[in-house]
Design a protein around this motif. Structure first.
Motif, PDB file in Angstrom:
ATOM      1  N   LEU A  29       0.835  -1.194   0.000  1.00 30.90           N
ATOM      2  CA  LEU A  29       0.000   0.000   0.000  1.00 30.90           C
ATOM      3  C   LEU A  29       0.869   1.244   0.000  1.00 30.90           C
ATOM      4  O   LEU A  29       1.865   1.317   0.713  1.00 30.90           O
ATOM      5  CB  LEU A  29      -0.901  -0.002   1.242  1.00 30.90           C
ATOM      6  N   VAL A  30       0.477   2.219  -0.816  1.00 24.05           N
ATOM      7  CA  VAL A  30       1.112   3.536  -0.816  1.00 24.05           C
ATOM      8  C   VAL A  30       0.033   4.578  -0.553  1.00 24.05           C
ATOM      9  O   VAL A  30      -1.009   4.585  -1.223  1.00 24.05           O
ATOM     10  CB  VAL A  30       1.813   3.841  -2.160  1.00 24.05           C
ATOM     11  N   ARG A  31       0.274   5.417   0.419  1.00 19.80           N
ATOM     12  CA  ARG A  31      -0.614   6.551   0.678  1.00 19.80           C
ATOM     13  C   ARG A  31      -0.040   7.756  -0.056  1.00 19.80           C
ATOM     14  O   ARG A  31       0.999   8.273   0.302  1.00 19.80           O
ATOM     15  CB  ARG A  31      -0.720   6.845   2.164  1.00 19.80           C
ATOM     16  N   ALA A  32      -0.720   8.172  -1.129  1.00 21.04           N
ATOM     17  CA  ALA A  32      -0.210   9.244  -1.981  1.00 21.04           C
ATOM     18  C   ALA A  32      -0.648  10.603  -1.455  1.00 21.04           C
ATOM     19  O   ALA A  32      -1.802  10.778  -1.040  1.00 21.04           O
ATOM     20  CB  ALA A  32      -0.692   9.052  -3.414  1.00 21.04           C
ATOM     21  N   PHE A  33       0.267  11.547  -1.491  1.00 23.18           N
ATOM     22  CA  PHE A  33      -0.045  12.924  -1.117  1.00 23.18           C
ATOM     23  C   PHE A  33       0.019  13.859  -2.322  1.00 23.18           C
ATOM     24  O   PHE A  33      -0.549  14.947  -2.291  1.00 23.18           O
ATOM     25  CB  PHE A  33       0.917  13.423  -0.042  1.00 23.18           C
ATOM     26  N   ALA A  34       0.730  13.450  -3.371  1.00 23.44           N
ATOM     27  CA  ALA A  34       0.864  14.301  -4.551  1.00 23.44           C
ATOM     28  C   ALA A  34       1.150  13.448  -5.768  1.00 23.44           C
ATOM     29  O   ALA A  34       1.762  12.377  -5.664  1.00 23.44           O
ATOM     30  CB  ALA A  34       1.981  15.325  -4.362  1.00 23.44           C
ATOM     31  N   LEU A  35       0.696  13.913  -6.917  1.00 17.91           N
ATOM     32  CA  LEU A  35       1.085  13.333  -8.196  1.00 17.91           C
ATOM     33  C   LEU A  35       2.358  14.015  -8.668  1.00 17.91           C
ATOM     34  O   LEU A  35       2.550  15.220  -8.435  1.00 17.91           O
ATOM     35  CB  LEU A  35      -0.012  13.543  -9.244  1.00 17.91           C
ATOM     36  N   ILE A  36       3.218  13.266  -9.320  1.00 14.40           N
ATOM     37  CA  ILE A  36       4.406  13.839  -9.944  1.00 14.40           C
ATOM     38  C   ILE A  36       4.139  13.900 -11.440  1.00 14.40           C
ATOM     39  O   ILE A  36       4.018  12.867 -12.102  1.00 14.40           O
ATOM     40  CB  ILE A  36       5.658  13.000  -9.654  1.00 14.40           C
ATOM     41  N   MET A  37       4.012  15.105 -11.952  1.00 13.40           N
ATOM     42  CA  MET A  37       3.636  15.295 -13.349  1.00 13.40           C
ATOM     43  C   MET A  37       4.770  15.956 -14.116  1.00 13.40           C
ATOM     44  O   MET A  37       5.481  16.817 -13.585  1.00 13.40           O
ATOM     45  CB  MET A  37       2.351  16.120 -13.431  1.00 13.40           C
ATOM     46  N   SER A  38       4.930  15.551 -15.370  1.00 15.52           N
ATOM     47  CA  SER A  38       5.988  16.096 -16.215  1.00 15.52           C
ATOM     48  C   SER A  38       5.612  17.480 -16.707  1.00 15.52           C
ATOM     49  O   SER A  38       4.466  17.739 -17.089  1.00 15.52           O
ATOM     50  CB  SER A  38       6.254  15.180 -17.411  1.00 15.52           C
ATOM     51  N   ARG A  39       6.581  18.358 -16.678  1.00 16.82           N
ATOM     52  CA  ARG A  39       6.441  19.717 -17.221  1.00 16.82           C
ATOM     53  C   ARG A  39       7.653  19.975 -18.108  1.00 16.82           C
ATOM     54  O   ARG A  39       8.637  20.547 -17.679  1.00 16.82           O
ATOM     55  CB  ARG A  39       6.364  20.749 -16.100  1.00 16.82           C
ATOM     56  N   GLY A  40       7.568  19.475 -19.349  1.00 16.23           N
ATOM     57  CA  GLY A  40       8.711  19.576 -20.239  1.00 16.23           C
ATOM     58  C   GLY A  40       9.816  18.654 -19.762  1.00 16.23           C
ATOM     59  O   GLY A  40       9.633  17.453 -19.648  1.00 16.23           O
ATOM     60  N   ARG A  41      10.975  19.236 -19.432  1.00 16.28           N
ATOM     61  CA  ARG A  41      12.115  18.430 -18.984  1.00 16.28           C
ATOM     62  C   ARG A  41      12.187  18.377 -17.464  1.00 16.28           C
ATOM     63  O   ARG A  41      13.125  17.801 -16.917  1.00 16.28           O
ATOM     64  CB  ARG A  41      13.414  19.009 -19.550  1.00 16.28           C
ATOM     65  N   SER A  42      11.226  18.956 -16.778  1.00 16.20           N
ATOM     66  CA  SER A  42      11.212  18.925 -15.319  1.00 16.20           C
ATOM     67  C   SER A  42       9.923  18.264 -14.847  1.00 16.20           C
ATOM     68  O   SER A  42       9.052  17.906 -15.648  1.00 16.20           O
ATOM     69  CB  SER A  42      11.318  20.346 -14.750  1.00 16.20           C
ATOM     70  N   THR A  43       9.808  18.078 -13.543  1.00 15.93           N
ATOM     71  CA  THR A  43       8.600  17.504 -12.960  1.00 15.93           C
ATOM     72  C   THR A  43       8.063  18.442 -11.894  1.00 15.93           C
ATOM     73  O   THR A  43       8.778  19.308 -11.373  1.00 15.93           O
ATOM     74  CB  THR A  43       8.874  16.126 -12.347  1.00 15.93           C
TER      75      THR A  43
END
Length: 251
Positions: A118-132
């Motif tokens: 189980l993972v309790r997520a607090f945030a999504l990691i989303m791509s923004r060009g070459r960064s996240t």
């Protein structure tokens, strides 16, 4: 004399370094890793995200989505990954990424309970060009809808959990998701592989059928009422001396 001193000093430094190396703990990579495996953050991470708190110190977890878990607002409140990991999300988090679907990659920051997968997520990691960028949940408007009665029956293929690791649901063999109150987890009916009958009210969502359970049992005849609400004590019958009396009230 100076040469001998330098030689002795070099020997001491070598032995000290060897001792440190020998006493150092084994790196996590040398031990069997529990599923899911944290991965290092991408370089060039953008810290100007939507999260109030800085979550960069939390581990990052990633995987492929096998299915999204439905919520009562028509949203997704979690995901099951291809490696069997359950990702629990706060309401409104999955809605931040419209590309989340079975087969898509999912990356989150959160905390893991390896024994529960189980993972309790607090945030999504989303791509923004070459960064996240870390993206957190936005509050969803509360929708007051009357869900119709619904029931489900089958065998439990896996249990579901809340963010604290407590059992709060199950997935049946046909894909139906049950969500249960805490009282239901104490009945003993929720076991992997066990037959179960559930009655309550339901939702047909884009992520599958969801039944919010009020009655639960191994079959229809043995189903019992399950609720976290305290029982209201039965009062005096109408017409009796104590019917209009309130205990603890003044004369």
């Amino acid at each position: 004399m100076l040469t001998a001193s330098l030689t002795g000093l070099a020997t001491i430094m070598f032995l000290s370094a060897s001792g440190i190396a020998a006493s150092a703990p084994r790196s996590p990579a040398s031990r069997p890793s529990a599923s899911p495996t944290p991965v290092s953050a991408s370089p060039g991470r953008d810290t100007d995200g939507t999260c109030v708190f800085d979550l960069s110190s939390l581990p990052r977890f990633s995987g492929r989505i096998a299915r999204l878990l439905p919520g009562t607002q028509g949203d997704a409140t979690g995901a099951l990954l291809a490696d069997g990991t359950e990702v629990e999300m706060p309401p409104g988090l999955a809605a931040q990424d419209h590309d989340l679907r079975p087969g898509a990659a999912l990356a989150v920051r959160g905390l893991a309970a390896p024994s529960l997968h189980l993972v309790r997520a607090f945030a999504l990691i989303m791509s923004r060009g070459r960064s996240t960028q870390d993206v957190c949940a936005s509050p969803l408007p509360e929708l007051v809808t009357s869900a119709p009665p619904a029931s489900a029956e089958g065998r439990i293929v896996r249990l579901l959990h809340d963010g604290d690791g407590a059992v709060n649901g199950a997935v049946l063999g046909d894909g139906t998701v049950l969500r249960v109150p805490a009282a239901a987890s104490r009945t003993g009916f929720l076991q992997n592989g066990a037959p179960v009958y559930a009655d309550g009210y339901g939702y047909n969502t884009a992520y599958g059928k969801l039944v919010v359970v009020t009655r639960l049992g191994p079959n229809r005849l043995q189903a019992i009422h399950v609720s976290d609400q305290p029982l209201i004590p039965r009062g005096a019958p109408p017409g009796s001396a104590g019917y209009d009396r309130i205990e603890g009230g003044g004369e």
